[in-house]
Scaffold this motif. Structure first.
Motif, PDB file in Angstrom:
ATOM      1  N   MET A 209     -22.551  -8.378 -17.483  1.00 45.63           N
ATOM      2  CA  MET A 209     -21.502  -9.379 -17.565  1.00 45.63           C
ATOM      3  C   MET A 209     -20.704  -9.379 -16.267  1.00 45.63           C
ATOM      4  O   MET A 209     -20.591  -8.368 -15.607  1.00 45.63           O
ATOM      5  CB  MET A 209     -20.579  -9.064 -18.736  1.00 45.63           C
ATOM      6  CG  MET A 209     -21.262  -9.123 -20.074  1.00 45.63           C
ATOM      7  SD  MET A 209     -21.856 -10.761 -20.364  1.00 45.63           S
ATOM      8  CE  MET A 209     -21.474 -10.979 -22.040  1.00 45.63           C
ATOM      9  N   CYS A 210     -20.108 -10.500 -15.965  1.00 45.97           N
ATOM     10  CA  CYS A 210     -19.365 -10.592 -14.713  1.00 45.97           C
ATOM     11  C   CYS A 210     -17.920 -11.039 -14.937  1.00 45.97           C
ATOM     12  O   CYS A 210     -17.321 -11.641 -14.074  1.00 45.97           O
ATOM     13  CB  CYS A 210     -20.078 -11.511 -13.732  1.00 45.97           C
ATOM     14  SG  CYS A 210     -20.568 -13.079 -14.422  1.00 45.97           S
ATOM     15  N   GLU A 211     -17.380 -10.747 -16.095  1.00 42.39           N
ATOM     16  CA  GLU A 211     -15.975 -11.055 -16.345  1.00 42.39           C
ATOM     17  C   GLU A 211     -15.105  -9.985 -15.702  1.00 42.39           C
ATOM     18  O   GLU A 211     -15.533  -8.863 -15.507  1.00 42.39           O
ATOM     19  CB  GLU A 211     -15.662 -11.090 -17.845  1.00 42.39           C
ATOM     20  CG  GLU A 211     -16.477 -12.055 -18.644  1.00 42.39           C
ATOM     21  CD  GLU A 211     -17.783 -11.458 -19.118  1.00 42.39           C
ATOM     22  OE1 GLU A 211     -17.871 -10.237 -19.312  1.00 42.39           O
ATOM     23  OE2 GLU A 211     -18.723 -12.233 -19.280  1.00 42.39           O
ATOM     24  N   SER A 212     -13.875 -10.371 -15.403  1.00 40.68           N
ATOM     25  CA  SER A 212     -12.940  -9.440 -14.782  1.00 40.68           C
ATOM     26  C   SER A 212     -11.622  -9.443 -15.534  1.00 40.68           C
ATOM     27  O   SER A 212     -11.342 -10.334 -16.324  1.00 40.68           O
ATOM     28  CB  SER A 212     -12.696  -9.848 -13.326  1.00 40.68           C
ATOM     29  OG  SER A 212     -13.881  -9.748 -12.581  1.00 40.68           O
ATOM     30  N   THR A 213     -10.809  -8.451 -15.248  1.00 34.56           N
ATOM     31  CA  THR A 213      -9.465  -8.360 -15.809  1.00 34.56           C
ATOM     32  C   THR A 213      -8.479  -8.727 -14.712  1.00 34.56           C
ATOM     33  O   THR A 213      -8.597  -8.257 -13.589  1.00 34.56           O
ATOM     34  CB  THR A 213      -9.191  -6.932 -16.319  1.00 34.56           C
ATOM     35  OG1 THR A 213     -10.184  -6.612 -17.297  1.00 34.56           O
ATOM     36  CG2 THR A 213      -7.820  -6.837 -16.947  1.00 34.56           C
ATOM     37  N   ALA A 214      -7.500  -9.582 -15.058  1.00 37.96           N
ATOM     38  CA  ALA A 214      -6.500 -10.022 -14.090  1.00 37.96           C
ATOM     39  C   ALA A 214      -5.201  -9.255 -14.300  1.00 37.96           C
ATOM     40  O   ALA A 214      -4.765  -9.043 -15.436  1.00 37.96           O
ATOM     41  CB  ALA A 214      -6.241 -11.519 -14.240  1.00 37.96           C
ATOM     42  N   TYR A 215      -4.614  -8.833 -13.185  1.00 39.88           N
ATOM     43  CA  TYR A 215      -3.354  -8.096 -13.195  1.00 39.88           C
ATOM     44  C   TYR A 215      -2.348  -8.829 -12.326  1.00 39.88           C
ATOM     45  O   TYR A 215      -2.702  -9.375 -11.286  1.00 39.88           O
ATOM     46  CB  TYR A 215      -3.547  -6.683 -12.646  1.00 39.88           C
ATOM     47  CG  TYR A 215      -4.464  -5.844 -13.478  1.00 39.88           C
ATOM     48  CD1 TYR A 215      -3.957  -5.022 -14.481  1.00 39.88           C
ATOM     49  CD2 TYR A 215      -5.837  -5.862 -13.283  1.00 39.88           C
ATOM     50  CE1 TYR A 215      -4.800  -4.245 -15.250  1.00 39.88           C
ATOM     51  CE2 TYR A 215      -6.689  -5.090 -14.052  1.00 39.88           C
ATOM     52  CZ  TYR A 215      -6.167  -4.287 -15.036  1.00 39.88           C
ATOM     53  OH  TYR A 215      -7.000  -3.525 -15.810  1.00 39.88           O
ATOM     54  N   LEU A 216      -1.087  -8.816 -12.741  1.00 43.04           N
ATOM     55  CA  LEU A 216      -0.003  -9.411 -11.978  1.00 43.04           C
ATOM     56  C   LEU A 216       0.848  -8.297 -11.398  1.00 43.04           C
ATOM     57  O   LEU A 216       1.305  -7.408 -12.127  1.00 43.04           O
ATOM     58  CB  LEU A 216       0.853 -10.311 -12.872  1.00 43.04           C
ATOM     59  CG  LEU A 216       1.982 -11.071 -12.175  1.00 43.04           C
ATOM     60  CD1 LEU A 216       1.417 -12.080 -11.180  1.00 43.04           C
ATOM     61  CD2 LEU A 216       2.851 -11.779 -13.202  1.00 43.04           C
TER      62      LEU A 216
END
Length: 64
Positions: A1-8
């Motif tokens: 899979m190539c999903e990522s987690t986004a952080y602010l």
């Protein structure tokens, strides 16, 4: 899979804003549209700071 987690990243630190991100689209006025694998969209005010593909991590810096 190539999903990522986004952080602010804010002056207070880093916080997770979305899991399984598949699309990032720049919008007007310094905003980013993030879409997850289920099609849920979130608009974030900030700029793309870093993308770590091997770590599946997206870092967005909060607009000041």
């Amino acid at each position: 899979m190539c999903e990522s987690t986004a952080y602010l990243v804010t002056p207070e630190g880093e916080r997770k804003i979305m899991d399984y991100v598949v699309d990032i689209i720049p919008k007007e006025n310094g905003k980013l549209s993030l879409t997850d694998i289920l099609g849920e969209e979130e608009i974030i005010e900030g700029m793309l700071k870093e993308v770590r593909l091997l770590e599946h991590k997206i870092v967005i810096e909060k607009a000041m």
